[in-house]
Motif scaffolding. Structure first.
Motif, PDB file in Angstrom:
ATOM      1  N   THR A 111       9.815  -6.730   0.894  1.00 37.80           N
ATOM      2  CA  THR A 111       8.636  -7.560   1.132  1.00 37.80           C
ATOM      3  C   THR A 111       7.374  -6.735   0.862  1.00 37.80           C
ATOM      4  O   THR A 111       6.336  -7.286   0.540  1.00 37.80           O
ATOM      5  CB  THR A 111       8.594  -8.097   2.580  1.00 37.80           C
ATOM      6  N   ASN A 122       5.225  -5.095   2.820  1.00 37.70           N
ATOM      7  CA  ASN A 122       4.223  -5.740   3.674  1.00 37.70           C
ATOM      8  C   ASN A 122       3.614  -4.767   4.674  1.00 37.70           C
ATOM      9  O   ASN A 122       3.908  -4.868   5.863  1.00 37.70           O
ATOM     10  CB  ASN A 122       4.882  -6.927   4.392  1.00 37.70           C
ATOM     11  N   PRO A 123       2.797  -3.790   4.245  1.00 39.53           N
ATOM     12  CA  PRO A 123       2.341  -3.546   2.876  1.00 39.53           C
ATOM     13  C   PRO A 123       3.159  -2.431   2.203  1.00 39.53           C
ATOM     14  O   PRO A 123       3.892  -1.705   2.856  1.00 39.53           O
ATOM     15  CB  PRO A 123       0.902  -3.063   3.088  1.00 39.53           C
ATOM     16  N   VAL A 174       9.181  -7.949  -5.511  1.00 41.30           N
ATOM     17  CA  VAL A 174       8.548  -8.433  -4.293  1.00 41.30           C
ATOM     18  C   VAL A 174       9.255  -9.710  -3.841  1.00 41.30           C
ATOM     19  O   VAL A 174       9.339 -10.687  -4.586  1.00 41.30           O
ATOM     20  CB  VAL A 174       7.040  -8.679  -4.509  1.00 41.30           C
ATOM     21  N   LEU A 216       3.359 -11.524   7.833  1.00 43.10           N
ATOM     22  CA  LEU A 216       3.640 -11.388   6.407  1.00 43.10           C
ATOM     23  C   LEU A 216       2.465 -11.924   5.597  1.00 43.10           C
ATOM     24  O   LEU A 216       2.083 -13.079   5.725  1.00 43.10           O
ATOM     25  CB  LEU A 216       4.922 -12.145   6.044  1.00 43.10           C
ATOM     26  N   LEU A 217       1.885 -11.045   4.767  1.00 44.61           N
ATOM     27  CA  LEU A 217       0.797 -11.483   3.897  1.00 44.61           C
ATOM     28  C   LEU A 217       1.331 -12.449   2.849  1.00 44.61           C
ATOM     29  O   LEU A 217       2.512 -12.440   2.512  1.00 44.61           O
ATOM     30  CB  LEU A 217       0.158 -10.285   3.182  1.00 44.61           C
ATOM     31  N   ASP A 272       2.464 -14.151  -0.526  1.00 43.63           N
ATOM     32  CA  ASP A 272       3.299 -13.569  -1.585  1.00 43.63           C
ATOM     33  C   ASP A 272       2.464 -12.891  -2.670  1.00 43.63           C
ATOM     34  O   ASP A 272       2.737 -11.765  -3.076  1.00 43.63           O
ATOM     35  CB  ASP A 272       4.172 -14.650  -2.237  1.00 43.63           C
ATOM     36  N   THR A 328      -0.665 -11.905  -2.619  1.00 46.42           N
ATOM     37  CA  THR A 328      -1.458 -10.779  -2.126  1.00 46.42           C
ATOM     38  C   THR A 328      -0.593  -9.525  -2.103  1.00 46.42           C
ATOM     39  O   THR A 328      -1.002  -8.457  -2.564  1.00 46.42           O
ATOM     40  CB  THR A 328      -2.006 -11.084  -0.714  1.00 46.42           C
ATOM     41  N   ARG A 329       0.632  -9.642  -1.583  1.00 49.48           N
ATOM     42  CA  ARG A 329       1.544  -8.492  -1.547  1.00 49.48           C
ATOM     43  C   ARG A 329       1.878  -8.032  -2.972  1.00 49.48           C
ATOM     44  O   ARG A 329       1.929  -6.829  -3.244  1.00 49.48           O
ATOM     45  CB  ARG A 329       2.816  -8.830  -0.766  1.00 49.48           C
ATOM     46  N   SER A 379       6.477  -0.076   7.018  1.00 46.30           N
ATOM     47  CA  SER A 379       5.399  -1.064   6.914  1.00 46.30           C
ATOM     48  C   SER A 379       5.031  -1.601   8.286  1.00 46.30           C
ATOM     49  O   SER A 379       3.858  -1.852   8.569  1.00 46.30           O
ATOM     50  CB  SER A 379       5.822  -2.204   5.989  1.00 46.30           C
ATOM     51  N   ARG A 422       1.342  -1.693   9.887  1.00 43.17           N
ATOM     52  CA  ARG A 422       0.704  -2.934  10.350  1.00 43.17           C
ATOM     53  C   ARG A 422       0.205  -2.786  11.783  1.00 43.17           C
ATOM     54  O   ARG A 422      -0.914  -3.172  12.104  1.00 43.17           O
ATOM     55  CB  ARG A 422       1.685  -4.107  10.270  1.00 43.17           C
ATOM     56  N   TYR A 434      -6.918  -7.222   6.250  1.00 41.60           N
ATOM     57  CA  TYR A 434      -5.501  -7.553   6.412  1.00 41.60           C
ATOM     58  C   TYR A 434      -4.911  -6.771   7.581  1.00 41.60           C
ATOM     59  O   TYR A 434      -5.214  -5.590   7.758  1.00 41.60           O
ATOM     60  CB  TYR A 434      -4.710  -7.212   5.143  1.00 41.60           C
TER      61      TYR A 434
END
Length: 193
Positions: free
Chosen positions: A11, A13-14, A39, A51-52, A54, A56-57, A160, A164, A190
């Motif tokens: 993912t 994320n990030p 991704v 989860l940001l 799709d 954006t990631r 990640s 976060r 974010y």
């Protein structure tokens, strides 16, 4: 001879420096010609939580790898049926890129679950798997197979989820993320709430 491409699913994320270090290691210390960061889109059946988006990631990963022409980012799973299964992604990529030989890159914690994956045996039969060590997991003898390659990649104790939480707590984690990724996260706020 086919180009050998390692697929690094996540993912992201990030995306953080640990992901880039693992990918770079695979390029330099295995026979992979390229590494593609695949991704993974948001699973509609799971809670979205932190989860940001799709895309954006995807863009953050693109920024993280843009300095290396052997590292790429792929949104291939965005257009596939959900939930996406690795075997289906591999089949699709094999049809789209017949001159490429696709391999998987995964942590040692994931190799133990491979037999539970949809068509896990078929994946192992058709594709090489490059395994990087994860803290707290051992190379299990049960997973000896000619297509499984355990590597001596550095053990990265960075996640990640840690990043976060740190951002939400107002910590400066700029050194843990590629520069442009940190700038983008900070500029857009974010993970800060």
């Amino acid at each position: 001879m086919k180009k050998k491409v390692g697929l690094y699913f996540g993912t992201f994320n990030p995306v953080h420096v640990g992901h880039v270090i693992i990918a770079q290691y695979m390029l330099e210390f295995t026979e992979l010609d390229e590494v593609w960061f695949v991704v993974t889109p948001h699973n509609p059946f799971k809670k979205k939580s932190t989860l940001l988006d799709d895309y954006t990631r995807l863009e953050l990963v693109r920024q993280a790898v843009e300095q290396n022409d052997r590292l790429r980012v792929s949104d291939i799973e965005f257009g596939l049926p959900k939930p996406s299964y690795t075997i289906d992604t591999l089949a699709y990529l094999g049809e789209k890129y017949p001159d490429y030989d696709f391999a998987l890159i995964m942590g040692s914690d994931n190799i133990a679950t491979l037999k539970k994956w949809k068509n896990g045996d078929l994946i192992l039969e058709r594709h090489s798997i490059y395994v990087y060590p994860r803290h707290g997991t051992e190379k299990a003898e049960d997973f000896t197979h000619p297509h499984i390659h355990f590597t001596e990649a550095p053990i990265i104790q960075l996640s990640s989820s840690f990043i976060r939480k740190a951002i939400a707590d107002g910590k400066n984690v700029s050194g843990m993320l590629p520069g442009t990724v940190w700038e983008e996260i900070e500029r857009n706020g974010y993970y800060s709430q």
